[in-house]
Design a protein around this motif. Structure first.
Motif, PDB file in Angstrom:
ATOM      1  N   MET A   8       0.832  -1.216   0.000  1.00 60.97           N
ATOM      2  CA  MET A   8       0.000   0.000   0.000  1.00 60.97           C
ATOM      3  C   MET A   8       0.859   1.256   0.000  1.00 60.97           C
ATOM      4  N   GLY A   9       1.807   1.325  -0.943  1.00 61.98           N
ATOM      5  CA  GLY A   9       2.604   2.545  -1.093  1.00 61.98           C
ATOM      6  C   GLY A   9       1.975   3.432  -2.156  1.00 61.98           C
ATOM      7  N   TYR A  10       2.775   4.287  -2.762  1.00 54.80           N
ATOM      8  CA  TYR A  10       2.279   5.212  -3.796  1.00 54.80           C
ATOM      9  C   TYR A  10       1.582   4.425  -4.900  1.00 54.80           C
ATOM     10  N   VAL A  11       2.218   3.344  -5.348  1.00 54.13           N
ATOM     11  CA  VAL A  11       1.670   2.616  -6.495  1.00 54.13           C
ATOM     12  C   VAL A  11       0.466   1.765  -6.091  1.00 54.13           C
ATOM     13  N   GLY A  12       0.641   0.953  -5.033  1.00 60.58           N
ATOM     14  CA  GLY A  12      -0.428   0.014  -4.655  1.00 60.58           C
ATOM     15  C   GLY A  12      -1.710   0.709  -4.244  1.00 60.58           C
ATOM     16  N   VAL A  29      -3.605  -5.297   1.071  1.00 59.37           N
ATOM     17  CA  VAL A  29      -2.800  -5.758   2.212  1.00 59.37           C
ATOM     18  C   VAL A  29      -1.426  -5.109   2.213  1.00 59.37           C
ATOM     19  N   ASP A  30      -0.859  -5.016   3.400  1.00 65.74           N
ATOM     20  CA  ASP A  30       0.498  -4.497   3.547  1.00 65.74           C
ATOM     21  C   ASP A  30       1.042  -5.074   4.849  1.00 65.74           C
ATOM     22  N   THR A  31       2.343  -5.314   4.887  1.00 64.62           N
ATOM     23  CA  THR A  31       2.931  -5.858   6.110  1.00 64.62           C
ATOM     24  C   THR A  31       3.054  -4.790   7.196  1.00 64.62           C
ATOM     25  N   LYS A  34       0.646  -0.595  11.005  1.00 65.66           N
ATOM     26  CA  LYS A  34       0.232   0.771  11.362  1.00 65.66           C
ATOM     27  C   LYS A  34      -0.381   1.473  10.142  1.00 65.66           C
ATOM     28  N   ARG A  35       0.253   1.268   9.008  1.00 65.16           N
ATOM     29  CA  ARG A  35      -0.242   1.835   7.754  1.00 65.16           C
ATOM     30  C   ARG A  35      -1.652   1.320   7.472  1.00 65.16           C
ATOM     31  N   MET A  36      -1.850   0.015   7.709  1.00 59.62           N
ATOM     32  CA  MET A  36      -3.172  -0.581   7.444  1.00 59.62           C
ATOM     33  C   MET A  36      -4.222  -0.037   8.411  1.00 59.62           C
ATOM     34  N   GLY A  83       7.746  -2.528  -2.572  1.00 60.27           N
ATOM     35  CA  GLY A  83       8.942  -1.771  -2.934  1.00 60.27           C
ATOM     36  C   GLY A  83      10.037  -2.672  -3.498  1.00 60.27           C
ATOM     37  N   THR A  84      10.859  -2.099  -4.380  1.00 59.76           N
ATOM     38  CA  THR A  84      12.052  -2.796  -4.894  1.00 59.76           C
ATOM     39  C   THR A  84      13.234  -1.837  -4.733  1.00 59.76           C
ATOM     40  N   PRO A  85      13.626  -1.623  -3.474  1.00 61.04           N
ATOM     41  CA  PRO A  85      14.683  -0.627  -3.224  1.00 61.04           C
ATOM     42  C   PRO A  85      16.028  -1.078  -3.792  1.00 61.04           C
ATOM     43  N   SER A 118       5.384  -4.013  -9.479  1.00 64.91           N
ATOM     44  CA  SER A 118       6.639  -3.411  -9.016  1.00 64.91           C
ATOM     45  C   SER A 118       7.625  -3.338 -10.178  1.00 64.91           C
ATOM     46  N   THR A 119       8.571  -2.405 -10.084  1.00 64.46           N
ATOM     47  CA  THR A 119       9.619  -2.298 -11.108  1.00 64.46           C
ATOM     48  C   THR A 119      10.699  -3.329 -10.786  1.00 64.46           C
ATOM     49  N   VAL A 120      10.872  -4.283 -11.680  1.00 68.79           N
ATOM     50  CA  VAL A 120      11.764  -5.412 -11.373  1.00 68.79           C
ATOM     51  C   VAL A 120      12.667  -5.745 -12.548  1.00 68.79           C
ATOM     52  N   LYS A 155       3.200   8.963 -12.088  1.00 70.56           N
ATOM     53  CA  LYS A 155       4.200   9.884 -11.529  1.00 70.56           C
ATOM     54  C   LYS A 155       3.676  10.398 -10.198  1.00 70.56           C
ATOM     55  N   GLU A 156       4.526  10.401  -9.193  1.00 70.23           N
ATOM     56  CA  GLU A 156       4.091  10.998  -7.932  1.00 70.23           C
ATOM     57  C   GLU A 156       3.752  12.458  -8.193  1.00 70.23           C
ATOM     58  N   GLY A 157       2.715  12.938  -7.532  1.00 67.43           N
ATOM     59  CA  GLY A 157       2.280  14.322  -7.753  1.00 67.43           C
ATOM     60  C   GLY A 157       1.096  14.377  -8.718  1.00 67.43           C
ATOM     61  N   PRO A 266      16.749   7.389  -9.783  1.00 70.42           N
ATOM     62  CA  PRO A 266      18.097   6.995  -9.359  1.00 70.42           C
ATOM     63  C   PRO A 266      18.242   5.482  -9.230  1.00 70.42           C
ATOM     64  N   LYS A 267      17.262   4.861  -8.570  1.00 69.47           N
ATOM     65  CA  LYS A 267      17.424   3.419  -8.344  1.00 69.47           C
ATOM     66  C   LYS A 267      17.241   2.622  -9.634  1.00 69.47           C
ATOM     67  N   ASP A 268      16.364   3.082 -10.512  1.00 65.84           N
ATOM     68  CA  ASP A 268      16.111   2.309 -11.730  1.00 65.84           C
ATOM     69  C   ASP A 268      17.283   2.409 -12.712  1.00 65.84           C
ATOM     70  N   MET A 331      10.619  12.053   0.103  1.00 66.73           N
ATOM     71  CA  MET A 331      11.972  12.612   0.273  1.00 66.73           C
ATOM     72  C   MET A 331      13.053  11.675  -0.279  1.00 66.73           C
ATOM     73  N   ARG A 332      12.652  10.546  -0.865  1.00 72.71           N
ATOM     74  CA  ARG A 332      13.664   9.576  -1.281  1.00 72.71           C
ATOM     75  C   ARG A 332      14.584  10.172  -2.354  1.00 72.71           C
ATOM     76  N   GLU A 333      15.884  10.181  -2.053  1.00 71.89           N
ATOM     77  CA  GLU A 333      16.931  10.677  -2.975  1.00 71.89           C
ATOM     78  C   GLU A 333      16.699  12.131  -3.407  1.00 71.89           C
TER      79      GLU A 333
HETATM   80  N1  NAD Z   1       6.555   5.678  -6.480  1.00 71.91           N
HETATM   81  C1  NAD Z   1       6.451   5.789  -7.805  1.00 71.91           C
HETATM   82  O1  NAD Z   1       6.298   6.893  -8.352  1.00 71.91           O
HETATM   83  C2  NAD Z   1       6.501   4.575  -8.682  1.00 71.91           C
HETATM   84  C3  NAD Z   1       6.088   4.682 -10.028  1.00 71.91           C
HETATM   85  C4  NAD Z   1       6.140   3.559 -10.833  1.00 71.91           C
HETATM   86  C5  NAD Z   1       6.636   2.359 -10.325  1.00 71.91           C
HETATM   87  N2  NAD Z   1       7.050   2.289  -9.016  1.00 71.91           N
HETATM   88  C6  NAD Z   1       7.524   1.011  -8.529  1.00 71.91           C
HETATM   89  O2  NAD Z   1       6.443   0.402  -7.827  1.00 71.91           O
HETATM   90  C7  NAD Z   1       6.931  -0.330  -6.698  1.00 71.91           C
HETATM   91  C8  NAD Z   1       6.302   0.214  -5.421  1.00 71.91           C
HETATM   92  O3  NAD Z   1       6.716   1.559  -5.283  1.00 71.91           O
HETATM   93  P1  NAD Z   1       6.095   2.523  -4.162  1.00 71.91           P
HETATM   94  O4  NAD Z   1       6.725   3.863  -4.362  1.00 71.91           O
HETATM   95  O5  NAD Z   1       4.634   2.373  -4.157  1.00 71.91           O
HETATM   96  O6  NAD Z   1       6.693   1.829  -2.865  1.00 71.91           O
HETATM   97  P2  NAD Z   1       6.467   2.238  -1.335  1.00 71.91           P
HETATM   98  O7  NAD Z   1       7.769   2.064  -0.684  1.00 71.91           O
HETATM   99  O8  NAD Z   1       5.757   3.562  -1.266  1.00 71.91           O
HETATM  100  O9  NAD Z   1       5.441   1.136  -0.816  1.00 71.91           O
HETATM  101  C9  NAD Z   1       5.726  -0.236  -0.793  1.00 71.91           C
HETATM  102  C10 NAD Z   1       4.799  -0.872   0.236  1.00 71.91           C
HETATM  103  O10 NAD Z   1       4.968  -2.298   0.155  1.00 71.91           O
HETATM  104  C11 NAD Z   1       4.874  -2.808   1.476  1.00 71.91           C
HETATM  105  N3  NAD Z   1       5.452  -4.159   1.505  1.00 71.91           N
HETATM  106  C12 NAD Z   1       6.756  -4.508   1.386  1.00 71.91           C
HETATM  107  N4  NAD Z   1       6.879  -5.861   1.414  1.00 71.91           N
HETATM  108  C13 NAD Z   1       5.631  -6.365   1.556  1.00 71.91           C
HETATM  109  C14 NAD Z   1       5.093  -7.681   1.600  1.00 71.91           C
HETATM  110  N5  NAD Z   1       5.870  -8.763   1.529  1.00 71.91           N
HETATM  111  N6  NAD Z   1       3.759  -7.832   1.756  1.00 71.91           N
HETATM  112  C15 NAD Z   1       2.956  -6.746   1.827  1.00 71.91           C
HETATM  113  N7  NAD Z   1       3.407  -5.470   1.761  1.00 71.91           N
HETATM  114  C16 NAD Z   1       4.728  -5.283   1.616  1.00 71.91           C
HETATM  115  C17 NAD Z   1       5.577  -1.783   2.327  1.00 71.91           C
HETATM  116  O11 NAD Z   1       5.218  -1.878   3.692  1.00 71.91           O
HETATM  117  C18 NAD Z   1       5.095  -0.468   1.680  1.00 71.91           C
HETATM  118  O12 NAD Z   1       3.929   0.010   2.282  1.00 71.91           O
HETATM  119  C19 NAD Z   1       8.447  -0.180  -6.748  1.00 71.91           C
HETATM  120  O13 NAD Z   1       8.972  -1.272  -7.462  1.00 71.91           O
HETATM  121  C20 NAD Z   1       8.660   1.091  -7.538  1.00 71.91           C
HETATM  122  O14 NAD Z   1       9.889   1.126  -8.203  1.00 71.91           O
HETATM  123  C21 NAD Z   1       6.974   3.370  -8.190  1.00 71.91           C
END
Ligand code: NAD
Length: 442
Positions: A8-12, A29-31, A34-36, A83-85, A118-120, A155-157, A266-268, A331-333
């Motif tokens: 449940m990050g930006y993308v999910g 779902v998210d691990t 607190k977020r949930m 995430g795929t940090p 996810s970006t993989v 895109k974020e934003g 940066p990471k990609d 704030m990442r990078e």
């Molecule tokens: N942020 C962007 O603008 C963006 C755009 C396109 C693609 N992406 C890609 O999408 C993916 C997600 O990016 P994001 O920015 O949403 O990440 P994020 O860090 O904001 O969120 C990831 C979420 O996944 C959860 N998580 C991690 N492992 C887990 C598991 N095993 N089970 C359940 N939840 C779990 C974390 O707790 C976190 O809430 C990355 O691969 C990223 O590169 C991001």
């Protein structure tokens, strides 16, 4: 359609809300418990324009589940958006993706289409398949499943509008059933089926990296041109318009600045360099894109020390903008981390202001830096400042009250990391104005 989304990050979260908006029943779902819990109470984990309203409007179709088995019940598709940090070696850490795949394999109870958002690195869809199959084998289950790569381009934003109206939807899979199911799911988003692009999983995975690397390359290219402009007496702002009007080039992603940041570029770029290397290819252009960007983040501090001297002890700088770009609290990078790190390492005090990212900055990137304080407004930040440093181009910084600023600043000096102002206007207002790639003030 009933679908589950893991992460449940930006993308999910944005994807979940957008699928729900189209009438789907979405289980999230998210691990991060607190977020949930916050999500169940309607509290968003991230700032993204329009997201809170969209989640709230679709509460009936969004379930913030207690666990994956609950989320997977009678689902047809399960998206992985974790995430795929970056890992220690610069590559992509896909451990969260594979853990999510194993979890799916452990808990799925009916045939399922597993979709990696996810970006993989190329080849991860195969690893996801193997991870799920291994868990099913361990359960002696013969449940069938399909795997698809579905990279995300939001895109974020502007994530909500990007997700609701994507330029294209890319599906990488060898399974006609998975392709048909995803075509149905995405139909309301891509009314014109030309924008639904079906390919093999490897090409889909690569497309995401190629797109981000191309955009990052344009930025680093323009920053390189800016740095040359500065040294030879040209103005990059004019050069930008000059080249952007060439339709083959266009205006997107050719704005010079103090470097790109964020959770993706940066990471990609580094991950692409890394998996190219693993495949025996040295990606020199892409390495340079990253190196130019890393250097660019120091350009502002170099300008500051050229103006004020290398020892900045006893000086105060206002910094406007902390997030890696406007309209997000991410704030990442962020370039601000390098700029502020450089200024405070040279002894300066920084008073920072950002409309949304000060909480995130305090908690993460700038945590422990006691030479940084946070202001309640952009004008409070500049009070008594030796100079203003603009790092993130939030709209509220576009037309500030320069009279008020000048009255309260110690010196009327602006270092603009995003070339937001007109140099002639700044001169009229009595400011010493430094920007990227446009020479020095007279
Ligand atoms: N942020 C962007 O603008 C963006 C755009 C396109 C693609 N992406 C890609 O999408 C993916 C997600 O990016 P994001 O920015 O949403 O990440 P994020 O860090 O904001 O969120 C990831 C979420 O996944 C959860 N998580 C991690 N492992 C887990 C598991 N095993 N089970 C359940 N939840 C779990 C974390 O707790 C976190 O809430 C990355 O691969 C990223 O590169 C991001």
């Amino acid at each position: 359609m009933k679908i589950a989304i893991i992460g449940m990050g930006y993308v999910g979260l944005v994807t979940a809300a957008c699928f729900a908006e189209m009438g789907n029943d979405v289980r999230c779902v998210d691990t991060d418990e607190k977020r949930m819990e916050n999500l169940r109470r309607g509290v968003m984990p991230v700032f993204e324009p329009g997201l809170e309203a969209l989640v709230s409007a679709n509460r009936d179709r969004l379930t913030f589940a207690q666990n994956l088995p609950e989320a997977l019940q009678s689902c047809e598709a399960c998206f992985i958006a974790v995430g795929t940090p970056m890992n220690g070696a610069g590559g992509a850490d896909v451990s969260h993706v594979l853990e999510a795949a194993r979890e799916i394999g452990r808990h799925m109870t009916q045939p399922l289409c597993i979709v990696d958002k996810s970006t993989v690195p190329v080849g991860t869809a195969k690893r996801v398949r193997q991870a799920v199959q291994a868990e099913l084998d361990a359960r002696s289950s013969n449940l069938s499943f399909m795997v698809a790569a579905n990279p995300e381009f939001l895109k974020e934003g502007s994530a909500v509008s990007d997700c609701l109206k994507p330029d294209r939807v890319i599906i990488g899979t060898g399974s006609p059933e998975a392709a048909a199911l995803l075509k149905e799911l995405y139909a309301p988003f891509v009314m014109n089926s030309e924008y639904f692009l079906l390919m093999d999983a490897e090409s889909a995975e690569m497309t995401k990296y190629a797109a981000n690397a191309m955009l990052a390359a344009r930025i680093s290219f323009m920053n390189e041109i800016a740095n040359i402009c500065e040294r030879v007496g040209a103005d990059v702002n004019k050069v930008r318009v000059g080249i952007g009007s060439d339709r083959r080039i266009g205006f997107q992603f050719i704005y010079p600045g103090c470097g790109y940041g964020g959770s993706c570029f940066p990471k990609d770029v580094r991950a692409l360099v890394s998996f190219a290397q693993d495949a025996g290819y040295e990606a020199r252009l892409l390495q340079a894109v990253d190196e130019v960007n890393a250097r660019q983040k120091h350009v502002i501090a170099e300008k500051v020390t050229a103006r004020f001297g290398p020892d900045l002890a006893g000086r105060k700088f206002a910094v406007w903008g902390l997030s890696f770009k406007p309209d997000t609290d991410d704030m990442r990078e962020a370039a601000s981390l390098t700029v502020i790190g450089d200024l405070t390492a040279a002894g300066a005090h920084v008073e920072a202001y950002d409309p949304k990212a000060m909480g995130a900055a305090r908690e993460s990137g700038l945590k422990g830096n006691d030479r940084v304080s946070y202001a309640g407004s952009k004008y409070e930040a500049v009070r008594g400042a030796d100079a203003l440093v603009l790092v993130t181009e939030w709209k509220e910084f576009r037309s500030p009250d320069f009279y008020e600023m000048k009255e309260h600043m110690k010196h009327p000096v602006i270092f603009d990391g995003r070339n937001q102002y007109d140099a002639a206007q700044m001169e009229k207002h009595g400011f010493e104005y430094y920007q990227i790639g446009a020479g020095r003030p007279a």
